[in-house]
Scaffold this active site. Structure first.
Site, PDB file in Angstrom:
ATOM      1  CE  LYS A 103      -2.791  -2.490   3.292  1.00 49.64           C
ATOM      2  NZ  LYS A 103      -3.228  -2.430   4.691  1.00 49.64           N
ATOM      3  CG  HIS A 152      23.049 -13.819   2.558  1.00 55.11           C
ATOM      4  ND1 HIS A 152      22.697 -13.958   3.887  1.00 55.11           N
ATOM      5  CD2 HIS A 152      22.280 -14.696   1.870  1.00 55.11           C
ATOM      6  CE1 HIS A 152      21.758 -14.894   3.978  1.00 55.11           C
ATOM      7  NE2 HIS A 152      21.477 -15.352   2.777  1.00 55.11           N
TER       8      HIS A 152
HETATM    9  N1   CP Z   1      21.399 -19.404   0.940  1.00 53.49           N
HETATM   10  C1   CP Z   1      20.229 -18.727   0.895  1.00 53.49           C
HETATM   11  O1   CP Z   1      20.173 -17.525   1.148  1.00 53.49           O
HETATM   12  O2   CP Z   1      19.162 -19.485   0.527  1.00 53.49           O
HETATM   13  P1   CP Z   1      17.648 -18.985   0.488  1.00 53.49           P
HETATM   14  O3   CP Z   1      17.559 -17.964  -0.618  1.00 53.49           O
HETATM   15  O4   CP Z   1      16.832 -20.208   0.225  1.00 53.49           O
HETATM   16  O5   CP Z   1      17.344 -18.357   1.806  1.00 53.49           O
END
Ligand code: CP
Length: 337
Positions: A103, A152
């Site tokens: 939204k 990540h």
């Molecule tokens: N390794 C990893 O980030 O996998 P997903 O995208 O399944 O979370």
């Protein structure tokens, strides 16, 4: 991160009390000492069994998983780890579609709202830099579970924990990082963490259109890490102790489908390649895979990628994330050490 002991008096994680991080945004926040602490606790997490006092260590804690991009491992391993330590999860998958982001709510407003309900927020988002943006608005810890092609960092913790478990050391080894190195947030985060250890040599093996970006190469050069770009994976297969394969990420090529066609299928790990590798080595992959590791490799004892995924329960996404008693976390900046 600030970890408050749970209801278990003798819970054996005292050193966590001093881990000087509030949020987990990028790999450069860690150092060898903090990594050692995390891995020590992750190793203890492997032994937690249902029904024991340790399995109630996070009784009463609430974690929110706020995911704007698809995930299997990251979201579920965080949630499983929380459940296995007695905590509770508030989960939103496809947050761009099923949360009020649809939204028009800003990420910052969503964070300011969710922090009223949860002690920490695990965030996956499609934009690089979004975790940092979220942290700037948050009074509870933000854990970056992947921000577009950015980083990540919790995956890097899993990966380094896995390397230690698989080859028995974190120094004096050679790693081949393979595949989509330009868009691969896991390889970017991993390169930063591996640079903290002595004598880790890196080969970058990538199609031309997705080579490792200059920011990482310049960083590694600056801290004295030996790295080399090579075209022929089979030429280095016999030398590497760790082969870290990655998927060509189709979702990052929406504006340039021709480049995706050029990149996909270029490097495949199959039985022929495995025959060139050392007997004591490991093949890793953050998963999901498409076709870059042939299923015939799965039965090879050196195929470590599903063990790596399981380590997510204990290390980056689990052992780290769920141990946060973020109601007790000190406020302030990113808290990088
Ligand atoms: N390794 C990893 O980030 O996998 P997903 O995208 O399944 O979370």
């Amino acid at each position: 991160l600030y970890v408050k002991p749970g209801p278990v008096e003798n819970f054996n994680a005292p050193s966590w009390l001093d881990l000087p991080l509030k949020h987990v945004i990028e790999s450069q926040q860690f150092n060898q000492a903090s990594l050692n602490t995390i891995f020590e606790v992750a190793r203890q997490m492997e032994d937690v069994r249902p029904g024991t006092p340790e399995s109630r260590a996070l009784d009463g804690a609430v974690m929110s998983t706020l995911f704007y991009e698809p995930s299997t491992r990251t979201r579920l391993s965080f949630e499983a780890a929380m459940a296995r330590l007695g905590g509770t999860v508030l989960s939103t998958e496809s947050a761009g579609e099923f949360s009020s982001a649809a939204k028009g709510e800003t990420l910052e407003d969503t964070i300011r709202t969710v922090e009223g309900y949860a002690d920490c927020i695990v965030l996956r988002h499609f934009q690089a830099g979004s975790a940092k943006k979220a942290a700037s608005a948050a009074s509870v810890p933000i854990l970056n579970a992947g921000d577009g092609p950015g980083q990540h960092p919790t995956q890097a913790l899993i990966d380094v924990y896995t390397i230690q478990r698989e080859i028995g050391r974190l120094e004096n080894f050679t790693v081949g990082l393979v595949g989509d190195l330009a868009n691969g947030r896991t390889v970017r985060s991993l390169a930063y963490v591996l640079s903290m250890y002595e004598n880790v040599k890196m080969y970058f093996v990538a199609p031309d259109v997705v080579r490792m970006k200059d920011d990482i190469k310049e960083y590694l050069t600056g801290v004295g890490v030996q790295w080399e770009e090579v075209d022929d994976l089979s030429a280095v297969a016999a030398e590497v102790d760790v082969l870290y394969q990655t998927r060509i990420q189709k979702e990052r090529f929406q504006d340039r489908p021709d480049d995706y066609e050029l990149a996909k299928g270029r490097y495949i790990v199959d039985a022929k390649l495995m025959a060139l590798m050392k007997q004591k080595s490991v093949v890793m992959h953050p998963l999901p895979r498409v076709d870059e590791i042939s299923p015939e490799v799965d039965s090879d004892p050196r195929a470590g990628y599903f063990r790596q995924a399981k380590n997510g329960l204990f290390a980056g996404q689990g052992g780290q994330g769920v141990l946060i008693r973020s109601g007790a976390a000190p406020g302030g900046d990113l808290g990088a050490s």
